[in-house]
Scaffold this motif. Structure first.
Motif, PDB file in Angstrom:
ATOM      1  N   ASN A  83       0.833  -1.196   0.000  1.00  0.00           N
ATOM      2  CA  ASN A  83       0.000   0.000   0.000  1.00  0.00           C
ATOM      3  C   ASN A  83       0.873   1.253   0.000  1.00  0.00           C
ATOM      4  O   ASN A  83       2.060   1.193   0.303  1.00  0.00           O
ATOM      5  N   SER A  84       0.254   2.371  -0.313  1.00  0.00           N
ATOM      6  CA  SER A  84       0.968   3.663  -0.322  1.00  0.00           C
ATOM      7  C   SER A  84       2.288   3.560  -1.081  1.00  0.00           C
ATOM      8  O   SER A  84       3.342   3.994  -0.593  1.00  0.00           O
ATOM      9  N   LEU A  85       2.209   2.994  -2.250  1.00  0.00           N
ATOM     10  CA  LEU A  85       3.424   2.759  -3.023  1.00  0.00           C
ATOM     11  C   LEU A  85       4.094   4.063  -3.428  1.00  0.00           C
ATOM     12  O   LEU A  85       3.420   5.072  -3.705  1.00  0.00           O
ATOM     13  N   GLU A  86       5.418   4.006  -3.457  1.00  0.00           N
ATOM     14  CA  GLU A  86       6.240   5.165  -3.788  1.00  0.00           C
ATOM     15  C   GLU A  86       7.114   4.823  -5.004  1.00  0.00           C
ATOM     16  O   GLU A  86       7.406   3.642  -5.229  1.00  0.00           O
ATOM     17  N   PRO A  87       7.537   5.825  -5.764  1.00  0.00           N
ATOM     18  CA  PRO A  87       8.424   5.526  -6.902  1.00  0.00           C
ATOM     19  C   PRO A  87       9.670   4.729  -6.496  1.00  0.00           C
ATOM     20  O   PRO A  87      10.168   3.921  -7.285  1.00  0.00           O
ATOM     21  N   GLU A  88      10.124   4.930  -5.264  1.00  0.00           N
ATOM     22  CA  GLU A  88      11.304   4.208  -4.785  1.00  0.00           C
ATOM     23  C   GLU A  88      11.042   2.716  -4.607  1.00  0.00           C
ATOM     24  O   GLU A  88      11.975   1.931  -4.406  1.00  0.00           O
ATOM     25  N   ASP A  89       9.783   2.300  -4.650  1.00  0.00           N
ATOM     26  CA  ASP A  89       9.452   0.877  -4.552  1.00  0.00           C
ATOM     27  C   ASP A  89       9.585   0.166  -5.899  1.00  0.00           C
ATOM     28  O   ASP A  89       9.433  -1.067  -5.963  1.00  0.00           O
ATOM     29  N   THR A  90       9.837   0.899  -6.949  1.00  0.00           N
ATOM     30  CA  THR A  90      10.005   0.302  -8.269  1.00  0.00           C
ATOM     31  C   THR A  90      11.187  -0.663  -8.262  1.00  0.00           C
ATOM     32  O   THR A  90      12.299  -0.310  -7.881  1.00  0.00           O
ATOM     33  N   ALA A  91      10.909  -1.909  -8.654  1.00  0.00           N
ATOM     34  CA  ALA A  91      11.934  -2.958  -8.633  1.00  0.00           C
ATOM     35  C   ALA A  91      11.334  -4.241  -9.183  1.00  0.00           C
ATOM     36  O   ALA A  91      10.122  -4.334  -9.398  1.00  0.00           O
ATOM     37  N   VAL A  92      12.189  -5.238  -9.365  1.00  0.00           N
ATOM     38  CA  VAL A  92      11.719  -6.597  -9.600  1.00  0.00           C
ATOM     39  C   VAL A  92      11.631  -7.274  -8.235  1.00  0.00           C
ATOM     40  O   VAL A  92      12.593  -7.240  -7.457  1.00  0.00           O
ATOM     41  N   TYR A  93      10.492  -7.862  -7.957  1.00  0.00           N
ATOM     42  CA  TYR A  93      10.247  -8.496  -6.671  1.00  0.00           C
ATOM     43  C   TYR A  93      10.327 -10.016  -6.829  1.00  0.00           C
ATOM     44  O   TYR A  93       9.757 -10.580  -7.761  1.00  0.00           O
TER      45      TYR A  93
END
Length: 113
Positions: A83-93
């Motif tokens: 939740n409350s995703l931020e651009p810094e969360d961009t990645a391969v999970y």
């Protein structure tokens, strides 16, 4: 043979939500703590969240209060509610069984600002 298959990634705007799923084949799931990791180009793969067999959870400081890890042992599936995703969360999970050298193909999460 252990197989891990992640799904649920995608493109979302900042402030949005996504739920990732990871299905594990074989007997490894029931006897392992499970973790979600993420990786961006040129950087190491970092642990984001983990859940033990007793459902004890732990989170990286950067996602604490925003991400929730859970598991369904009957389905051999581990989830990551983001939740409350931020651009810094961009990645391969990626998901993995803690302590075991098995990885899935990963799922891309892209958060636009």
């Amino acid at each position: 043979q252990v197989q891990l298959v992640e799904s649920g990634g995608g493109l979302v705007q900042a402030g949005g939500s996504l739920t990732l799923s990871c299905v594990a084949s074989g007997s490894i799931f029931s006897r392992s703590a499970m973790g979600w990791y993420r990786q961006t180009p040129g950087k190491q793969r970092d642990l984001v969240a983990l859940i033990t067999r007793a459902n004890i959870t732990n989170y990286a400081d950067s996602v604490k209060g925003r991400f929730t890890i859970s598991r369904d042992n009957a389905k051999s599936t581990v989830y990551l509610q983001m939740n409350s995703l931020e651009p810094e969360d961009t990645a391969v999970y990626y998901c993995s069984a803690i302590g075991f050298p098995y990885w899935g193909q990963g799922t891309q999460v892209t958060v636009s600002s």
